[in-house]
Design a protein around this motif. Sequence first.
Motif, short mmCIF file in Angstrom:
data_model
loop_
_atom_site.label_atom_id
_atom_site.label_comp_id
_atom_site.label_asym_id
_atom_site.label_seq_id
_atom_site.Cartn_x
_atom_site.Cartn_y
_atom_site.Cartn_z
N PHE A 68 0.81 -1.21 0.00
CA PHE A 68 0.00 0.00 0.00
C PHE A 68 0.85 1.26 0.00
CE2 PHE A 68 -2.97 3.12 1.79
CZ PHE A 68 -4.08 2.87 1.01
N ASN A 69 1.95 1.28 0.76
CA ASN A 69 2.76 2.50 0.84
C ASN A 69 3.99 2.46 -0.05
OD1 ASN A 69 4.21 0.62 2.20
ND2 ASN A 69 4.04 1.57 4.21
N ASP A 70 4.07 1.47 -0.97
CA ASP A 70 5.11 1.41 -1.99
C ASP A 70 6.52 1.40 -1.38
OD1 ASP A 70 5.93 1.17 -4.60
OD2 ASP A 70 6.08 3.33 -4.94
N ASP A 71 6.69 0.60 -0.30
CA ASP A 71 8.02 0.50 0.31
C ASP A 71 8.72 -0.80 -0.06
OD1 ASP A 71 6.47 -1.30 1.65
OD2 ASP A 71 6.93 -0.56 3.67
N GLY A 72 8.14 -1.56 -0.98
CA GLY A 72 8.76 -2.80 -1.43
C GLY A 72 8.37 -4.02 -0.63
N TYR A 73 7.49 -3.85 0.37
CA TYR A 73 7.06 -4.97 1.21
C TYR A 73 5.53 -5.06 1.21
CZ TYR A 73 11.85 -4.67 2.96
OH TYR A 73 13.21 -4.62 3.05
N ILE A 74 5.04 -6.29 1.23
CA ILE A 74 3.60 -6.50 1.29
C ILE A 74 3.07 -6.06 2.66
CG2 ILE A 74 1.76 -8.23 1.25
CD1 ILE A 74 2.95 -7.65 -1.47
N ASP A 75 2.01 -5.23 2.64
CA ASP A 75 1.39 -4.80 3.89
C ASP A 75 0.37 -5.85 4.33
OD1 ASP A 75 2.80 -2.45 3.86
OD2 ASP A 75 1.26 -1.36 2.75
N PRO A 76 0.50 -6.39 5.55
CA PRO A 76 -0.47 -7.40 6.01
C PRO A 76 -1.90 -6.88 5.99
CG PRO A 76 1.44 -7.30 7.48
CD PRO A 76 1.55 -6.14 6.55
N ASP A 77 -2.08 -5.56 6.21
CA ASP A 77 -3.42 -4.99 6.23
C ASP A 77 -3.69 -4.13 5.00
OD1 ASP A 77 -1.58 -3.07 6.87
OD2 ASP A 77 -2.78 -2.13 8.45
N GLY A 78 -2.95 -4.38 3.90
CA GLY A 78 -3.15 -3.59 2.68
C GLY A 78 -4.55 -3.70 2.13
N ALA A 79 -5.07 -4.94 2.02
CA ALA A 79 -6.42 -5.15 1.51
C ALA A 79 -7.45 -4.49 2.43
CB ALA A 79 -6.71 -6.64 1.37
N ALA A 80 -7.20 -4.56 3.74
CA ALA A 80 -8.13 -3.95 4.70
C ALA A 80 -8.17 -2.43 4.52
CB ALA A 80 -7.72 -4.31 6.12
N LYS A 81 -7.03 -1.80 4.24
CA LYS A 81 -6.99 -0.35 4.03
C LYS A 81 -7.81 0.03 2.80
CE LYS A 81 -2.46 0.42 6.16
NZ LYS A 81 -1.05 0.81 5.92
N ILE A 82 -7.67 -0.74 1.72
CA ILE A 82 -8.42 -0.44 0.49
C ILE A 82 -9.93 -0.60 0.75
CG2 ILE A 82 -8.86 -1.23 -1.86
CD1 ILE A 82 -5.91 -2.01 -2.00
N LYS A 83 -10.30 -1.66 1.44
CA LYS A 83 -11.73 -1.86 1.74
C LYS A 83 -12.26 -0.73 2.61
CE LYS A 83 -11.43 -6.91 1.45
NZ LYS A 83 -11.53 -8.19 2.20
N GLN A 84 -11.44 -0.25 3.55
CA GLN A 84 -11.87 0.84 4.41
C GLN A 84 -12.09 2.12 3.60
OE1 GLN A 84 -12.39 0.33 7.80
NE2 GLN A 84 -13.42 2.29 7.64
#
Length: 483
Positions: free
Chosen positions: A373-389
């Motif tokens: 989500f924040n384009d730091d090169g690592y998968i965010d565990p809560d990335g999908a949750a942020k998009i849904k929010q």
Amino acid sequence: MAVARQEQSNVMLYTVITFVGLFIIAAILAVVFYIKSEDWRDQFLTSQQQLEELASPREVQNINTLVGQKESKSSRVGQLTGYIDNLYKINTGRDLQESSAEVKFSELESKYQDILSSLPKDFEPQASRPSSRGPGIFRIVDIYNNKTKQKDELISQLNAQVDKLGSDLETIQKGAAEREQSLRTQIRSIQEDANSVQQSYNQLRDLMDKKTTEQVQALMQQRDQAIEEKNKSRQESLDLMNKLSLTQNRLQDTVSKLEVLKPRPKEDIAAYKPDGRVIAVDTASNIVFINIGIDDKVYPGLTFSVYDRNAPIPTDGKGKAEIEVYNTDKNTSLARINKSNRRSPIAEDDVIVNLIWDSTATNRFVVAGEFDFNDDGYIDPDGAAKIKQLIENWGGKVEQAVTVDTDFVILGAQPVLRKKPTLDEIESDPMATEKYEASLKESEKYLEIRSQAKDLFVPVFGLKRFLNFIGYESLAVPAKARY
């Protein structure tokens, strides 16, 4: 003259005789008194010795303190003897016997020693004679009373435990009886099933024993008939497959001809629909005015991408600027500029777009995959949750599966499928199998959503394109990651 002298001599003689008589009487009386005084002295010394044997001078002096108030009809010794007799009667519980205080004390001492010898070894430190060092009769009675009370309490507790154990035993016995009855019923049922199986087996064995040539021929005839029907069905299936293949080829040709005549509409055409326009720009204050407000369901915090009024919206959704509403009016709103391009500044009549927000409808989304989500090169565990929010905060609706009513699908990277664990890995990590199955399920769901979106012509957006189309890329990605 001579007569007078004679009379005078007689008087003197009488006087001398009288004096001598009185002297003799006095001497006799003195001797008698001396003898009596010696007797009295001996009696006094004897009495004094007897008194000292009874009590010392200090004890005699403190007789009231030692014995107590003197009773009117009793001597001090009699009073003490009465006290001893009462103590004897209190301790023995028997009537008084004619005996000395020494005998009574010896008897009491003997009984005291018997009591001490009958006490448990851990009861109290024993003394050879009753004294201040011994436990004492009253102390023994108190201890016995306390121990008796403790034993009564212990007996009461034990009785309560016995009652509880009895109740538990009764419950267990009742349960055991019910279990026994259930087992008997099951055994009876199993026995009946066994008898039925045995009967069926006997019938089958009888049937096998009664095989005849006619039965064999009937079976052969049934087999030949089944083979013939199978061959017939296979031929019909081949004919149907040929017809289906021919029909699919014709359908494909027809679709190709139709696409030549009229191209298929773009799937994501709805994403390019403008939501509003810029009506004024205050470059000094870094704010813009837009032509939508409270009546259009605009609220503070809503972001938009800004696109040039004279150019089409790019397919990647990247605009010339990003703005965020911070103040709303009836038909207009104020927005701060979060990101802009100096070479292409915001101008009046520029178009604003937010893929999620719609003033007249609720867009439906399906989110799947893993997101940085924040384009730091690592998968965010809560990335999908942020998009849904974000989708839910801005009026969209998140669904679990793709249907004909789905408006957009947001796809991230395909979830990494874990390697199937070995026996050693399962032994070291009991959750290894569950983790593998969970990753397999996520991967299958991702592929299913992607396939459904393709089959139903639902527009698919990646994370970066999605953030561009909602004007949120500058807020999601930190400044260091953008430059």
